[in-house]
Design a protein around this motif. Structure first.
Motif, PDB file in Angstrom:
ATOM      1  N   GLY A 115       0.824  -1.211   0.000  1.00  0.00           N
ATOM      2  CA  GLY A 115       0.000   0.000   0.000  1.00  0.00           C
ATOM      3  C   GLY A 115       0.858   1.262   0.000  1.00  0.00           C
ATOM      4  O   GLY A 115       2.066   1.211   0.215  1.00  0.00           O
ATOM      5  N   LEU A 116       0.207   2.382  -0.261  1.00  0.00           N
ATOM      6  CA  LEU A 116       0.896   3.675  -0.257  1.00  0.00           C
ATOM      7  C   LEU A 116       0.441   4.484   0.960  1.00  0.00           C
ATOM      8  O   LEU A 116      -0.663   4.266   1.467  1.00  0.00           O
ATOM      9  N   LYS A 121      -8.843   6.754  -0.029  1.00  0.00           N
ATOM     10  CA  LYS A 121      -9.199   5.347  -0.274  1.00  0.00           C
ATOM     11  C   LYS A 121      -8.395   4.801  -1.442  1.00  0.00           C
ATOM     12  O   LYS A 121      -8.437   5.349  -2.546  1.00  0.00           O
ATOM     13  N   GLN A 122      -7.658   3.738  -1.184  1.00  0.00           N
ATOM     14  CA  GLN A 122      -6.953   3.072  -2.274  1.00  0.00           C
ATOM     15  C   GLN A 122      -7.457   1.638  -2.373  1.00  0.00           C
ATOM     16  O   GLN A 122      -7.627   0.956  -1.378  1.00  0.00           O
ATOM     17  N   SER A 208       1.472  10.400  -1.722  1.00  0.00           N
ATOM     18  CA  SER A 208       0.421   9.862  -0.859  1.00  0.00           C
ATOM     19  C   SER A 208      -0.915   9.828  -1.601  1.00  0.00           C
ATOM     20  O   SER A 208      -1.110  10.507  -2.617  1.00  0.00           O
ATOM     21  N   VAL A 209      -1.808   9.028  -1.039  1.00  0.00           N
ATOM     22  CA  VAL A 209      -3.166   8.918  -1.577  1.00  0.00           C
ATOM     23  C   VAL A 209      -4.068   9.795  -0.702  1.00  0.00           C
ATOM     24  O   VAL A 209      -4.124   9.628   0.513  1.00  0.00           O
ATOM     25  N   GLN A 210      -4.746  10.734  -1.350  1.00  0.00           N
ATOM     26  CA  GLN A 210      -5.610  11.669  -0.620  1.00  0.00           C
ATOM     27  C   GLN A 210      -7.056  11.493  -1.084  1.00  0.00           C
ATOM     28  O   GLN A 210      -7.311  10.850  -2.101  1.00  0.00           O
ATOM     29  N   ILE A 227      -8.940   5.218  -7.038  1.00  0.00           N
ATOM     30  CA  ILE A 227      -7.491   4.983  -7.087  1.00  0.00           C
ATOM     31  C   ILE A 227      -7.220   3.501  -6.835  1.00  0.00           C
ATOM     32  O   ILE A 227      -7.732   2.935  -5.860  1.00  0.00           O
ATOM     33  N   VAL A 228      -6.472   2.905  -7.725  1.00  0.00           N
ATOM     34  CA  VAL A 228      -6.056   1.512  -7.503  1.00  0.00           C
ATOM     35  C   VAL A 228      -4.532   1.500  -7.405  1.00  0.00           C
ATOM     36  O   VAL A 228      -3.839   2.005  -8.305  1.00  0.00           O
ATOM     37  N   THR A 229      -4.039   0.953  -6.320  1.00  0.00           N
ATOM     38  CA  THR A 229      -2.589   0.866  -6.115  1.00  0.00           C
ATOM     39  C   THR A 229      -2.109  -0.499  -6.604  1.00  0.00           C
ATOM     40  O   THR A 229      -2.584  -1.531  -6.125  1.00  0.00           O
TER      41      THR A 229
END
Ligand SMILES: Cc1cc2nc3c(=O)[nH]c(=O)nc-3n(C[C@H](O)[C@H](O)[C@H](O)COP(=O)(O)OP(=O)(O)OC[C@H]3O[C@@H](n4cnc5c(N)ncnc54)[C@H](O)[C@@H]3O)c2cc1C
Length: 399
Positions: A115-116, A121-122, A208-210, A227-229
């Motif tokens: 994960g990031l 939400k990722q 980062s994922v915001q 968002i898909v990591t």
């Protein structure tokens, strides 16, 4: 009831991990004639299923279910689904539900996505539930940001663009597939993104994922609805931390898939095995490895001494093309192109000295098969013939 196989009187074999490698181990043990007690413990509540279609046929909507074909009842095993192994001690595994003593243990716990940082939400793409959730948000016009232009990122971009999403793929490296193939080879796939209407942002690390998007290193921002990591996986071996088992980018096993602990073996994505062929430890994340290693594992669990030393094989279906890779090119000193890499069909051949050690093909399955045999044979090859697509790849072996 105990069954006797060579030197081993096996009374209880426990397999942890209900994926392809775990299921195949149970199947191989039974088809090798093992009649003793057998337990399969899997953290997921679903029966074992296939992962490759999750980013392909399931994502496009061609299939909804990828359950592996297996008659679980006929295997005569205790199947414990929805149960997670939490601790390994001498001769026993403790799970979220119970404690299981074993004479032999197989660790097949696979891998889990990385994960990031960030509060946004990722989503990930590892389990069937992940995949169904991602598919559910692939709505025409939706802005989808995929972090990582690796195999999974590219396959998801293919499906999402096909379903009418506005897709951006953000990649820290200078080219797609740079980690797997090297930036030079990976760069050949850049035009495929544009042709599919997918935005590709290279050399663009995500900080980062915001909520509502991605913060990019250096102050940039990419707005996204979803968002898909897809930046890779790590072997799922955290539960082994308090045991004495040797870990080295996964469970370290020898060429017979034996770990450092007596009676404990590992296979599939979680196992880093010693390859005599490539003279290094390899941990592959390939379906083919999870399929094939269990036959060797079963033989050795039952007292055999077989070596597992495959020529690794992987495929990916992206942007309407079939990419196939066989071998391992880390020790290569030369790269030879076969066909025009700007054209629809080509191959890349890696050599170490005079030997072929890896081949990547794009829509050339015959070359892939012939390349695999050349790598297996470890015979010297003629680079001129390799480079000539008019000459069959198998003819490149020098007498
Ligand atoms: C979306 C996707 C697409 C792919 N496409 C391709 C492809 O095109 N070609 C290819 O060659 N490979 C592909 N792969 C890789 C391939 O699917 C894997 O190599 C293969 O699934 C590995 O099988 P495994 O059994 O080792 O691990 P897994 O399939 O990961 O199974 C391990 C299982 O163990 C369970 N587990 C983990 N920890 C515990 C614990 N502590 N206790 C109990 N159970 C536990 C997990 O929940 C999981 O169910 C793809 C993978 C994904 C995710």
């Amino acid at each position: 009831m105990a069954a006797r196989y060579g030197r081993l009187v096996a009374e209880e074999i426990v397999v942890v991990g209900g994926g392809l490698a775990g299921l195949r181990t149970v199947e191989e043990l039974r088809s090798a004639g093992y009649e003793g007690s057998l337990t399969l413990i899997g953290a997921e509540t679903r029966p074992p299923y296939d992962r490759p279609p999750l980013s392909k046929q399931l994502m496009t909507g061609a299939v909804d279910d990828t359950t592996l074909r297996a008659d679980l009842d006929s295997l005569g095993a205790r199947i414990r689904l929805g149960e997670r192994a939490e601790q390994l001690t001498a001769g026993s595994v403790r799970t979220t539900e119970a404690e299981y003593g074993f004479d032999r243990l197989v660790i097949a716990t696979g891998a889990r996505p990385i994960g990031l940082p960030g509060p946004g939400k990722q989503r990930f793409l590892r389990s069937i539930d992940d995949a169904l959730a991602v598919r559910g948000v692939l709505i025409p016009g939706r802005r989808l940001a995929i972090v990582g232009a690796g195999w999974i990122g590219a396959e998801l971009a293919t499906a999402a663009a096909g379903r009418g999403c506005q897709v951006s793929v953000v990649e820290a490296a200078p080219a797609p597939l740079a980690v797997a193939l090297g930036a030079g080879v990976g760069a050949l796939t850049i035009p495929w993104y544009e042709q599919a209407g997918v935005e590709l942002l290279l050399g663009c690390p995500v900080e980062s994922v915001q909520d509502g998007g991605l913060s990019l290193t250096g102050g940039g921002w990419l707005a996204a609805d979803e968002i898909v990591t897809a930046v890779g996986v790590r072997p799922d071996v955290g539960w082994l931390g308090s045991s004495d088992i040797a870990l080295d980018n996964g469970v370290a096993v020898d060429e017979q898939l034996r770990s450092s602990l007596p009676g404990v073996y590992a296979a599939g994505d979680c196992a880093a095995f010693w390859s005599g062929r490539f003279k290094r430890r390899l941990r592959t994340e390939h379906w083919d490895g999870a399929l094939r290693a269990p036959a060797v594992l079963a033989a050795n669990l039952l007292g055999g001494a077989e070596n597992y030393d495959p020529v690794p094989y992987f495929w990916s279906e992206q942007f309407g093309r079939m990419m196939q890779y066989v071998g391992h090119h880390a020790g290569a000193d030369r790269l030879i192109w076969r066909g025009d890499p700007a054209g629809p069909r080509w191959a890349a051949c890696w050599l170490a000295g005079e030997r072929l050690v890896a081949v990547l093909t794009v829509d050339l399955p015959k070359d892939l098969m012939q390349g695999r045999r050349l790598i297996e044979a470890a015979a010297p090859v003629d680079p001129g013939k390799l480079a000539d697509p008019g000459v069959q790849l198998r003819s490149a072996a020098t007498p």
